[in-house]
Each structure stands twice: as C-alpha cells, then as structure tokens.
Write an enzyme that holds these catalytic residues in place. Structure first.
Site, PDB file in Angstrom:
ATOM      1  N   ASN A   1       0.881  -1.177   0.000  1.00 38.38           N
ATOM      2  CA  ASN A   1       0.000   0.000   0.000  1.00 38.38           C
ATOM      3  C   ASN A   1       0.912   1.219   0.000  1.00 38.38           C
ATOM      4  OD1 ASN A   1      -1.822   2.028   0.490  1.00 38.38           O
ATOM      5  ND2 ASN A   1      -2.306   1.386   2.596  1.00 38.38           N
ATOM      6  N   TRP A   2       1.058   1.807  -1.183  1.00 37.21           N
ATOM      7  CA  TRP A   2       2.031   2.899  -1.303  1.00 37.21           C
ATOM      8  C   TRP A   2       1.569   4.173  -0.590  1.00 37.21           C
ATOM      9  CZ3 TRP A   2       4.066   2.833  -7.114  1.00 37.21           C
ATOM     10  CH2 TRP A   2       4.772   1.617  -7.323  1.00 37.21           C
TER      11      TRP A   2
ATOM     12  N   HIS B   1      -9.613   1.563   4.639  1.00 31.96           N
ATOM     13  CA  HIS B   1      -8.362   1.773   5.382  1.00 31.96           C
ATOM     14  C   HIS B   1      -8.616   2.746   6.522  1.00 31.96           C
ATOM     15  CE1 HIS B   1      -4.253   2.785   6.395  1.00 31.96           C
ATOM     16  NE2 HIS B   1      -3.892   1.668   5.750  1.00 31.96           N
TER      17      HIS B   1
ATOM     18  N   GLU C   1      -6.915   5.080   7.679  1.00 33.28           N
ATOM     19  CA  GLU C   1      -6.587   6.473   7.396  1.00 33.28           C
ATOM     20  C   GLU C   1      -7.737   7.158   6.660  1.00 33.28           C
ATOM     21  OE1 GLU C   1      -2.865   5.664   5.464  1.00 33.28           O
ATOM     22  OE2 GLU C   1      -1.974   5.130   7.398  1.00 33.28           O
TER      23      GLU C   1
ATOM     24  N   GLU D   1      -5.868  -4.612  10.381  1.00 31.39           N
ATOM     25  CA  GLU D   1      -4.789  -3.671  10.669  1.00 31.39           C
ATOM     26  C   GLU D   1      -5.112  -2.899  11.943  1.00 31.39           C
ATOM     27  OE1 GLU D   1      -2.724  -2.517   6.617  1.00 31.39           O
ATOM     28  OE2 GLU D   1      -4.481  -1.274   6.970  1.00 31.39           O
TER      29      GLU D   1
ATOM     30  N   GLY E   1       2.207   2.234  10.952  1.00 36.79           N
ATOM     31  CA  GLY E   1       3.240   3.264  10.829  1.00 36.79           C
ATOM     32  C   GLY E   1       3.869   3.660  12.149  1.00 36.79           C
TER      33      GLY E   1
ATOM     34  N   GLY F   1       2.625  -1.188   4.362  1.00 39.18           N
ATOM     35  CA  GLY F   1       2.698   0.244   4.039  1.00 39.18           C
ATOM     36  C   GLY F   1       4.141   0.647   3.788  1.00 39.18           C
ATOM     37  N   GLY F   2       4.780   1.148   4.824  1.00 40.66           N
ATOM     38  CA  GLY F   2       6.147   1.675   4.736  1.00 40.66           C
ATOM     39  C   GLY F   2       7.106   0.728   4.031  1.00 40.66           C
TER      40      GLY F   2
HETATM   41  P1  PGA Z   1       2.569   0.149   7.726  1.00 38.77           P
HETATM   42  O1  PGA Z   1       1.112   0.397   7.078  1.00 38.77           O
HETATM   43  O2  PGA Z   1       3.030  -1.168   7.176  1.00 38.77           O
HETATM   44  O3  PGA Z   1       3.371   1.294   7.299  1.00 38.77           O
HETATM   45  O4  PGA Z   1       2.331   0.049   9.179  1.00 38.77           O
HETATM   46  C1  PGA Z   1       0.226  -0.603   6.831  1.00 38.77           C
HETATM   47  C2  PGA Z   1      -1.002  -0.027   6.178  1.00 38.77           C
HETATM   48  O5  PGA Z   1      -1.456   1.035   6.609  1.00 38.77           O
HETATM   49  O6  PGA Z   1      -1.546  -0.646   5.294  1.00 38.77           O
END
Ligand code: PGA
Length: 692
Positions: free
Chosen positions: A449-450, A536, A538, A608, A614, A675-676
């Site tokens: 997930n960029w 997600h 976010e 998640e 993050g 993510g990261g």
């Molecule tokens: P992260 O993010 O691996 O940077 O913790 C995961 C995501 O939000 O999908």
C-alpha cells in the site's frame, strides 16, 4: 458387549432378509395374477358365507392391493425405508395372517391357502409353520428396527417408494389387462394337457377302506374284509373312507362334454393332430363382450382353414343363449368344470391355441391374435409357433425396468453419502485441518500500500524493479501493489499481472457525475487494475468514511469487477478496553456482510490494528492469530465454513521482513498489507520471501 451387539446385528439382518425376500416373492406372484388372487379371496369369503355379499370389483381391488402391499413392504424392509413404521406394519400383517392360517390348518376349509399364488403350493400346516417363522422375524425387526442399515439415504427414499408403488400397480394392471407375466399353472405355454393327466406307471392311486356293520343277537359290531364274520351275523350297513391320497396328476379335472351331457370329447380334442382353438369362459354371464368381433373373426378364420374351434364354459344353457344373443356367436359350446376353466386362463373370455394337444398360445380377450380371412395358415404366422425363451425375456424386462434403476439409484446415493461422510470427517479432523491449511487452500498474499508516496517516475521505477525481480524469481504467494491513481494506467502497461497484480488505494462511492476530484471504480478498472483497498483506517479517520459510504464503495467496486482488500482494525483505546472483537465484527457487518456468499469470495480482509500502523509497534504473532481466528469464525457464522476457509485474511501494521515469517506461520494469517516497507523493492521482497 461388542460380540452381543454383532450377533444382534446379524440376527436382525437375517430376519430382514427372510421377511423382505418372502414378502417380495409372495407379493409379486399375487400381484401378477390379480384374478387368481381374487378367486382365492372369493373362496375364503364363501367359506365364511360372505361371498354373495361382496361384489366382484371389491375382491378384485382387494387382490391388487394385497399383492401390492406385500411387495412394497418387502422392498421397503430390504432398503430399510421408514424402518420403524414398516417393521410395525409387517408385524401387524403377520399378527393377522398367523392366526388365520392356524384356523386354515385346523379346520381345513380350503386346501391351498394361496400365499404364494400358484408358484409354490404349501399345505396348510406348512403355511402355518412358515408364518410362525415370519412372525418371529417380524417381532425381531419391530424390537430392533434401527439394526437394519439403510441402503438409501432418507432424503432419497421417496424415489424408491414411488417407483415401487408405480411398478407393482402397473405390473398388476398389465397382467389384468393381458395375462399374468408368469404362468405357474399346469396349462402354461408348452404344457401337454394329455400328458399332465396321465398317472405314471407304478404310481400309487388313492386307497380306500370299507367297513361293514353287522348284527348278531342284538349286538352290533364293525368288520373289515379281513375279518368278515360267518353268516350268523346280519348285514346292517357299510361305509367306505379314503385312507390315503395317492398320486394326483397335475391335471386331474379336465374334461369337455357336449352341453346335453351325452358325449365326452376330451380325448378327441386332446389327441387331435394339428391346431385347435379353445375359447374359455367360466361364466358367460360375467364375460367381457367388448371384443366379441375379434373372436368372431378368429372363428371365421378357423372355419375357412378347417381348424376346430371349441367354446368351453361352465355356464347354463341360459348363459350360453344370452351370450349368443348379445354377440351373435355361431360357434359350438361345450361344458367344462368352472374351476378348471378359471385355472386354464386368467381372462374371461380367453383364448387357447393347442397344437397336437400342447398349449402353444394363450391370449386375453384384450389381446387376441389378429387373424382374418386374409391371414395365411397358422404355420406361417407367429401365432402358430411355440414362443421362444419367453421366461428369460420377461425376467430381463423386470431387471431392466425395476431392478437396474434401483441398483443405479442405490449406487449413486451411496457414493454421494460416502463423499459427504469424507467431507464431514475432514472438517472434524484437526490434523487434516492443519494439513489442509499448510497446503494453502486459500490464497496467500503480500500486498503493498504505497499510500501518498512516489511521484509518477519513482513509482514507475519501483514497479519496474519489482516486476523484473518477481518475474525472475517467482514468488510463493500472490503479490499486489496498490498505488495512487495517477500511477495505475502507466504501471498497468508493463506489469505482468499474473505475477504481480495492480490495485488502487481508493475509489469513489458514486458511480459517476459531478463529483470533482473523485475517481470511480469503473475508472480504476479501466486502467487495468484488479484490486482496490477500501476501509483503510486512514480514510475512515481523516476523510470520514463511514460504514455506509464503504458499503457503497464495496458494491461499486465489485460491480465493476474489482476485488476488494477490505481493511478493519481497532484503535489503541479500543484494544485497551478489550473491544477489538466487537470493533472488527461491526466493521464487517457495516460494510461487507450484506454481500452474497458468491460476492464475498471477491473480498480479501486486511486486519490492521490502528495502533500498529506506521508506529513501529507490531501486534505479536499470537495477538494477531487470535483475532484472525475470530474474524474467520464470524465469516464462517455468516457464510459457512467453506467460504471462511477460502477467505484470505492479511495482517497489516508495521509488518516487515524481520517479523513477517513469524506472523505468516500462524494458521489464520494469510499474508500482509504492507505500508512503509512496500516502498523499497528490497524491503518488500524480504516480506514476499517470508512465504518461501
Ligand atoms: P505500515 O502500514 O506497514 O506502514 O504500518 C500498513 C497499512 O497502513 O496498510
């Protein structure tokens, strides 16, 4: 204990076999000879002086039903259909029949009880003993009905029941319309009537003894020939009794006499060389006159070809005259015993063809040979030939029409049952489950997930690098990269999506129109992408995406052929309050549990925990496994075990190459949403390699 159980099992099933085979046989032979069974029932009614009160059609229906009932009970016991009910019915049947046959044996009002039609003739005492055995077997079945294993599953039993009822009623009706399928009487096709009447040389005839009553000085005494006294005794009376039956030939009451009783023509008819027709009607008053035209035509044919044609009846002169009046019959009538005529053919009237005294043809009045003045001589017609192999042909028909379909049904049913059993075993077997999981029945996935990272050029470069690496070094799992919208179309150009699939990070909750800045599911699909991340945390947190909005988005994505990576997860406070299960359940219920099972197969769940995204904090493998297993259980509750077992559930939140192997080793964790660590090819590859 085990041995006792086994012995009971064997006993129950021996009884089952004895009852079923006997009932099937006795039911079948009655059912294919409905008139014969009717005659027997009428004999019984006459014995109890009820014969005159019961109309013929009632005894006929009763005879069809009796044969059918016995046959069906036999088949149902054989297949163990409705075991409890049927074994009680069998017991009831035997409880009625056994005392009845005891009365028959003791009082002997009728010589042959008729329980096996004409197929097997038992004496009344033999019948009673047979019924004692059957009664005992019926009691055993009634006590232990469940000891009979089913040959067919409960849900398919109706097929056997319906088919059996149709088969036996159809057979019975056909035999009533034409003639019994199998003819067990001494006048069957191929029988030489004259031979059947002969008493073999040396066979003992019936024996009689005569006793004489004589008187002397007022005293009476009985003597036989052996001790007959002198003439001082005066003869008073004598009586002769039969002391032994002697040999009785199969045909012992066949004779043909002229209607005035002046001449017996039996011998001349039976000794005649060539063909002769016998029209048989025990009662002309009750005979069916619908086909008299055909009979007249055959008579005419006989006249033209010089074949003798005898009409045999037991009717009186009035009966004969009545028949002549309604049919215009010109043929000569002769007298024969009524029971004999009923035995010869089960049709009133029926037609018999003799050749040199041998029966070569028998026809019901519904099925008479088509012979007219144009027809050739009998030798040159099929009617004039002895039928070949008719018994084998009849048996094959029964096998083909009844036994074979039931065998095929049983086979199909048992195979179906066996596969069901295997499946159940698999589900209840923990070792198998573990094995199955490790065998990767559901898809393992590592998805990137960029988020809002990478400009177009950097994104393309990263995608190219991943594409090249993964094509050279095939992954052991599905790989997806979910990128910002602006990358999709360009990356789709070169990405080998068989190895690395493409997805978006979002799509609109509207189909199309004036929604400035939005990108619809259809647009995403049109770039060549296959997946979309929805829900997600976010987007839920920063852009206020509610469960309702997400529900719309999911619907639109699926409608446009996109697969959805649906994210769920609890906040830190919720975890600390121990509410994580309720949160994930509510999130699924709010946006995806409205889907059908078929639609749900296009959903990948990503768990998640918000507190791990993050932050560098990862849920421990145990924490993650616990909630993944819970998520799978609620999917199972909603869509069933099979769908749940096929659903991939990914873990997301600070997942990296170092912790991925431990997380992915858990049975309910099917990969990660990264993510990261998805922004650098090497980091991302490290996680993908965790599946190796
Ligand atoms: P992260 O993010 O691996 O940077 O913790 C995961 C995501 O939000 O999908």
């Amino acid at each position: 204990m085990h041995a006792r159980k086994a012995i009971t099992g064997i006993l129950v099933n021996v009884c089952r076999l004895v009852i079923s085979l006997t009932f099937i046989f006795s039911g079948y032979v009655k059912a294919i000879d409905p008139l014969g069974t009717q005659y027997k029932l009428q004999d019984y009614l006459n014995v109890v002086q009820l014969g005159q009160y019961v109309p013929d059609y009632i005894t006929l229906v009763a005879s069809v039903l009796l044969g059918g009932l016995e046959f069906c009970l036999g088949v149902f016991i054989l297949f163990a259909i409705h075991r409890r009910l049927v074994s009680r019915l069998v017991l009831l049947f035997m409880a009625i029949m056994t005392p009845l046959t005891l009365w028959l044996a003791v009082a002997n009002p009728i010589k042959d009880c008729g329980c096996f039609g004409d197929a097997v003739i038992l004496t009344n005492w033999e019948t009673f003993y047979k019924n004692i055995v059957l009664l005992a077997a019926a009691i055993v079945l009634c006590v232990k009905p469940l000891g009979m294993p089913r040959f067919i599953s409960r849900s398919n039993q109706w097929i056997v029941v319906t088919y059996t009822i149709i088969f036996i009623l159809f057979s019975s009706s056909m035999c009533l319309y034409t003639l019994p399928t199998f003819d067990f009487r001494p006048y069957h096709i191929g029988a030489n009537i004259k031979k059947g009447m002969e008493i073999p040389e040396g066979a003992k005839g019936p024996e009689f003894e005569t006793t004489f009553i004589l008187e002397k000085n007022g005293q009476r005494k009985e003597f036989t020939l052996d001790n007959y006294p002198d003439s001082t005794w005066t003869f008073i009376d004598s009586k002769t009794v039969q002391i032994s039956e002697g040999y009785v030939p199969p045909i012992h009451d066949f004779s043909i006499q002229t209607t005035d009783g002046s001449e017996d023509i039996t011998d001349s008819v039976l000794s005649r060389r060539g063909y002769s027709f016998l029209l048989i009607s025990p009662h002309l008053e009750k005979a069916d006159d619908t086909n008299f035209g055909d009979i007249d035509q055959i008579y005419e044919y006989c006249q033209n070809n010089n074949y003798p044609f005898y009409a045999l009846t037991a009717s009186t002169d009035e009966g004969i005259q009545h028949w002549r009046d309604i049919t215009g019959a010109e043929y000569q009538f002769y007298l024969t015993d009524e029971t004999t005529l009923k035995t010869i053919i089960r049709s009133n009237p029926g037609l018999l063809l003799l050749k040199d005294g041998v029966v070569i043809g028998k026809w019901s009045h519904n099925d008479l040979p088509q012979l007219n003045d144009q027809s050739p001589k009998l030798e040159r017609t099929e009617y004039g030939q002895m039928p070949q192999n008719s018994v084998t042909c009849k048996i094959s028909k029964i096998v083909l029409w009844y036994i074979l379909p039931l065998l095929l049904l049983t086979f199909a049913d048992r195979t179906w049952k066996f596969t069901k059993w295997i499946k159940e075993k698999e589900h209840s077997n923990k070792i198998y489950q573990l094995f199955k999981r490790k065998k990767n029945m559901r898809k393992k996935i590592v998805a990137g997930n960029w988020k809002m990272n990478m400009n177009l050029q950097d994104g393309i470069a990263l995608a190219k690098e991943l594409n090249e690496t993964l094509n050279n070094n095939k992954p052991n799992c599905g790989v997806i990269i979910c990128t910002p919208f602006i990358h999709l179309a360009s990356i789709a150009q070169f990405l080998n999506q068989d190895v690395i699939a493409l997805g978006a990070e979002n799509c609109a909750d509207k189909e199309k129109g004036a929604f400035t800045g939005e990108v619809s599911a259809e647009m995403v699909k049109s770039t060549g992408a296959q997946y979309v991340i929805l829900g997600h945390s976010e987007r839920r947190g920063y852009y206020g995406e509610t469960p309702e909005i997400l529900k719309e988005k999911v619907q639109l994505a699926l409608k446009n052929g996109l697969k959805v990576i649906f994210c769920i997860g609890e906040s830190l406070e919720e975890r600390e309050a121990g509410k994580q299960n309720d949160v994930v359940k509510a999130e699924l219920e709010g946006s995806v549990f409205n889907l059908t099972a078929e639609e749900f197969k296009n959903i990948v769940i990503a768990y998640e925990p918000i507190w791990a995204i993050g932050t560098g904090k990862t849920a421990t493998a145990e924490q993650a496994e616990e909630i993944h297993a819970y998520i799978r259980s609620i999917v199972a509750e909603k869509y069933g075990k099979e769908v749940a077992e096929d659903t991939s559930i990914l873990y997301g939140g600070s997942c990296k190459a170092s912790n991925a192997p431990e997380l992915f080793a858990k049975p309910d964790i099917d990969g990660g949403l990264i993510g990261g660590a998805s922004l650098k090819a090497a980091d991302f590859m490290g996680i993908i390699d965790a599946w190796k």
